[in-house]
Design a protein around this motif. Structure first.
Motif, mmCIF file in Angstrom:
data_model
loop_
_atom_site.group_PDB
_atom_site.id
_atom_site.type_symbol
_atom_site.label_atom_id
_atom_site.label_comp_id
_atom_site.label_asym_id
_atom_site.label_seq_id
_atom_site.Cartn_x
_atom_site.Cartn_y
_atom_site.Cartn_z
ATOM 1 N N PHE A 329 0.853 -1.185 0.000
ATOM 2 C CA PHE A 329 0.000 0.000 0.000
ATOM 3 C C PHE A 329 0.887 1.233 0.000
ATOM 4 O O PHE A 329 1.829 1.324 0.799
ATOM 5 N N PRO A 330 0.598 2.219 -0.873
ATOM 6 C CA PRO A 330 1.393 3.453 -0.867
ATOM 7 C C PRO A 330 1.223 4.203 0.452
ATOM 8 O O PRO A 330 0.131 4.250 1.017
ATOM 9 N N MET A 331 2.296 4.771 0.950
ATOM 10 C CA MET A 331 2.250 5.589 2.153
ATOM 11 C C MET A 331 2.448 7.066 1.847
ATOM 12 O O MET A 331 2.489 7.897 2.769
ATOM 13 N N THR A 332 2.540 7.404 0.570
ATOM 14 C CA THR A 332 2.638 8.797 0.138
ATOM 15 C C THR A 332 1.745 8.982 -1.077
ATOM 16 O O THR A 332 1.376 8.009 -1.758
ATOM 17 N N GLY A 333 1.375 10.219 -1.361
ATOM 18 C CA GLY A 333 0.565 10.511 -2.541
ATOM 19 C C GLY A 333 -0.920 10.347 -2.281
ATOM 20 O O GLY A 333 -1.353 9.922 -1.200
ATOM 21 N N ALA A 336 -4.539 5.142 -3.118
ATOM 22 C CA ALA A 336 -4.528 4.016 -2.187
ATOM 23 C C ALA A 336 -4.530 2.702 -2.941
ATOM 24 O O ALA A 336 -4.867 1.659 -2.376
ATOM 25 N N GLN A 337 -4.170 2.758 -4.224
ATOM 26 C CA GLN A 337 -4.188 1.561 -5.057
ATOM 27 C C GLN A 337 -3.131 0.561 -4.571
ATOM 28 O O GLN A 337 -1.938 0.866 -4.532
ATOM 29 N N SER A 338 -3.554 -0.609 -4.177
ATOM 30 C CA SER A 338 -2.633 -1.619 -3.673
ATOM 31 C C SER A 338 -2.004 -2.397 -4.822
ATOM 32 O O SER A 338 -2.456 -2.324 -5.969
ATOM 33 N N PHE A 339 -0.974 -3.155 -4.517
ATOM 34 C CA PHE A 339 -0.291 -3.973 -5.513
ATOM 35 C C PHE A 339 0.245 -5.216 -4.823
ATOM 36 O O PHE A 339 0.413 -5.251 -3.601
ATOM 37 N N PRO A 606 7.995 4.592 1.706
ATOM 38 C CA PRO A 606 7.026 4.940 0.661
ATOM 39 C C PRO A 606 5.865 3.951 0.571
ATOM 40 O O PRO A 606 4.842 4.264 -0.038
ATOM 41 N N VAL A 607 6.043 2.746 1.171
ATOM 42 C CA VAL A 607 5.001 1.729 1.081
ATOM 43 C C VAL A 607 4.888 1.012 2.421
ATOM 44 O O VAL A 607 5.813 1.019 3.235
#
Length: 696
Positions: A329-333, A336-339, A606-607
């Motif tokens: 999960f992104p922690m910046t920006g 909230a699109q996961s990968f 960042p994630v």
């Protein structure tokens, strides 16, 4: 005398004085004191640790000094081995100088004494008997033999001397004890790194500092089967076979070839309820290709496998490359699109983010962790302390170590965890520890995300509240919405519309003012211009007069809570989700989410990677040793025991009886001596003084 003769005599005298000094007791004691100090240093100061740990503990200046002095590898340093060698020489010279004299003294009867000399002894006795001198001497000799003495009768001009001795083997104690020191030191040096150092000095063996497959390491970094002694480690994952051991060195490693191969079939481990290991053992198959022999074996703690002079001990266990599947999960920006991301413990995975490329170095995995999850301390709110410090103090520094307190009812299995490092393109890295399942703390379920700057620190934990689906997705949605200026403005408009009273809504400009205030509140907390979170709020409040700060803080927090609720709803609507129902449960979720949002600005990644699936692969760490000096040391211990016994429990006694004719009978003078006058000696002298004069 010529000049050459004088010089030769001077050199001989200097050599004799040097030998006397080296073989003296004071010289040996000085060496033993130095060795004792060195042993204390080697015990107190951890040996063979990694260089960064020493630098962190002592600093670069003292690290370099200690390194040059060899204090990090005391027992294999050149000066320690030199002291051992000098001590061997000193003890050997001492034996060479004193043993011949002792042996001569043991064989000697000391039968050159005179009657006048015997009268000067402290322990003496006289008597007369109606026998001639020869008969009285024979009678005395027989009675001394019966008492355990070795006896010799010597005819003198003025009489007969009976010389007796007992306990002459006492001097073997000195010889055995000093020989034992040499034997033990030789055995210890044989089992030390001296043979390996010898190969490095004279056969070009050098430590290997690179990486790659063990089979491809060049020959100059490998030690052959003829190496007499070594102590190394080998790590085998289940199903893996190895025939080498790794010997750590100060500047790399040496590879030791083994005379057989070990295949790890299965690694078994049992745990106590506290999470501490109860039993671990390796089921292996030994392959001796030279002898064409294969056999199974089980290696347990304190139950080694010994084959061909090599002992294989169960040392510890590690992860052997567990397969991991995670969701990022992104922690910046503002997204909230996961990968999905996958990895393998002890491996590395490339990670590309909007902030740049990173390498995820998977350093550890634990299938379960028993920890103390209680906490009675209030949440840290001191400025600059961003993480939930009361839990970082409660959670053990090393996973599973909470099992030290078996009576603590707060110990719980908090589930699997994954540990990894995020390394950027400049080589800088932070270490992270994430738990797979939510943990119940203070009545709420949270996901724990730990971070630390270096291995010397404890992990600090970010608490991400679990949503209704026991996931982090709602919190990630709220985090992304907070970073979106458009959603912040929409949330401010929704808050202003809901918060205005009917009379206030008709007042010109009041709605816009409330909306702008709400939007600015979100912007401050989101860190639009400064670092966000409660630190930014505190910096904003410092600009207000002190008398009004408390009132302003209450208004600010109340507005922040309200506008964050609207931000959450707006984010759900944007993503096609229904608005959340207002309730105490969701209100508490929002409160904890707000705290986690404030802490997230200090997370430094960042994630966030959440563990979804895993396939555990266990590995066994085996210690492989060849120690031929062990039997030599055992022999030395036997000699030392015999020597100490002889010195302390065997007492040498010398006795003389001077017999001469005296008119119608004979006169006897008995004298007795010993090295240590004890109560037993006094009693023995009194018994002999009473028995020898008795008539037949």
């Amino acid at each position: 005398m010529s000049t050459t003769g004088i010089e030769l005599k001077t050199r001989r005298r200097a050599l004799a004085e040097a030998v006397e000094l080296v073989s003296s007791m004071r010289f040996a004691i000085s060496l033993l004191v130095i060795l004792s100090i060195a042993a204390i240093i080697g015990t107190v100061l951890r040996q063979g640790d990694a260089m960064p740990n020493y630098v962190n503990q002592f600093g670069p200046f003292w690290y370099e000094i200690f390194r040059k002095l060899g204090l990090f590898t005391v027992y294999s340093s050149w000066w320690f081995l030199l002291i051992l060698l000098v001590l061997i020489v000193s003890t050997g010279l001492c034996i060479v100088r004193n043993t011949p004299k002792m042996l001569r003294d043991m064989r000697s009867w000391r039968d050159h004494v005179r009657e006048e000399s015997l009268r000067n002894f402290h322990h003496k006795s006289e008597w007369t008997a109606p026998l001639n001198s020869s008969a009285l001497a024979v009678q005395s000799a027989e009675r001394l033999r019966h008492a355990g003495y070795a006896v010799k009768i010597v005819e003198k001009d003025s009489g007969v001397l009976v010389a007796a001795k007992k306990g002459a083997g006492n001097k073997f104690g000195y010889i055995f004890a000093h020989t034992a020191i040499i034997v033990i030191l030789l055995g210890g040096m044989l089992d030390s790194e001296l043979p390996i150092r010898f190969q490095q000095w004279f056969f070009g063996k050098t430590p290997y500092a690179g990486s790659g497959l063990i089979s491809q390491i060049p020959a100059q970094h490998r030690l052959g089967l003829s190496n007499p002694t070594y102590r190394g480690n080998t790590m085998l994952a289940e199903g893996q076979t190895g025939n080498t051991a790794i010997l750590p060195q100060a500047s790399g490693v040496l590879v030791q070839d083994l005379p057989f191969a070990i295949e790890l079939k299965k690694f078994n481990i049992e745990f106590y309820s506290t999470g501490m290991p109860k039993l671990f053992a390796s089921e292996v198959v030994v392959h001796d290709r030279e002898a064409g022999k294969t056999f199974p074996a089980t290696i347990e703690v304190n139950k080694p496998l010994i084959y061909k002079g090599v002992a294989v001990y169960q040392s510890s266990f590690e992860d052997g490359g567990s397969k991991l599947k995670l969701t990022g999960f992104p922690m910046t920006g503002a997204t909230a699109q996961s990968f999905e991301i996958a990895g393998e413990v002890n491996g590395s995975t490339e990670l590309k983010t909007a902030g740049g490329a990173f390498a995820v170095e998977w350093s550890g995995f634990r299938p379960f962790n028993v920890e103390n999850t209680s906490s009675n301390d209030p949440r840290a709110v001191e400025k600059g302390k961003s993480f939930n410090e009361q839990f970082s103090a409660t959670l053990s520094k090393a996973s599973g170590s909470a099992g030290k307190n078996a009576e603590n009812k707060d110990l719980k299995n908090v589930g699997p965890s994954v540990q990894y490092k995020l390394r950027d393109q400049t080589g800088q890295a932070r270490e992270f520890l994430n738990y797979m399942q939510p943990v119940t703390l203070e009545g709420a379920q949270v996901f724990l995300a730990g971070v630390r700057e270096n291995p010397a620190e404890q992990f600090r934990f970010l608490r991400i509240p679990a949503d209704d689906n026991y996931s982090v997705r709602e919190w990630m949605r709220l985090r992304a919405a907070l970073a979106d200026p458009a959603l912040r403005r929409l949330a401010a408009e929704r808050y202003a519309a809901r918060a205005l009273a009917p009379g206030q809504a008709s007042q010109p400009g009041f709605a816009d003012q409330l909306r702008d205030s709400a939007e600015r509140t979100l912007g401050i907390f989101a860190g639009a211009d400064t670092p966000g979170g409660f630190v930014a709020v505190a910096q904003f409040l410092e600009k207000i007069p002190a008398a009004e700060q408390e009132k302003a803080a209450n208004v600010f927090i109340k507005m922040l809570n309200g506008v964050l609720w609207e931000l959450w709803q707006a984010a759900r609507v944007r993503d096609g989700e229904a608005p959340i129902e207002a309730s105490d449960k969701h209100g508490r979720f929002l409160q904890m989410a707000t705290n986690a949002l404030s802490d997230s600005f200090f997370y430094g990644a960042p994630v966030y990677l959440q563990l979804d699936e895993f396939h555990e692969v266990k590995a066994s760490v085996l210690q492989v040793t060849r120690s031929p000096g062990k039997k030599i040391v055992y022999l030395g211990c036997v000699l030392l025991t015999a020597g100490i016994f002889a010195m302390f429990y065997i007492r040498e006694r010398r006795l003389w009886v001077w017999v001469r004719n005296n008119g119608e009978g004979a006169h006897a003078l008995m004298a007795m001596s010993t090295q240590r006058k004890t109560l037993d000696f006094e009693k023995e002298f009194a018994d002999l003084a009473a028995k020898l004069p008795q008539s037949a």
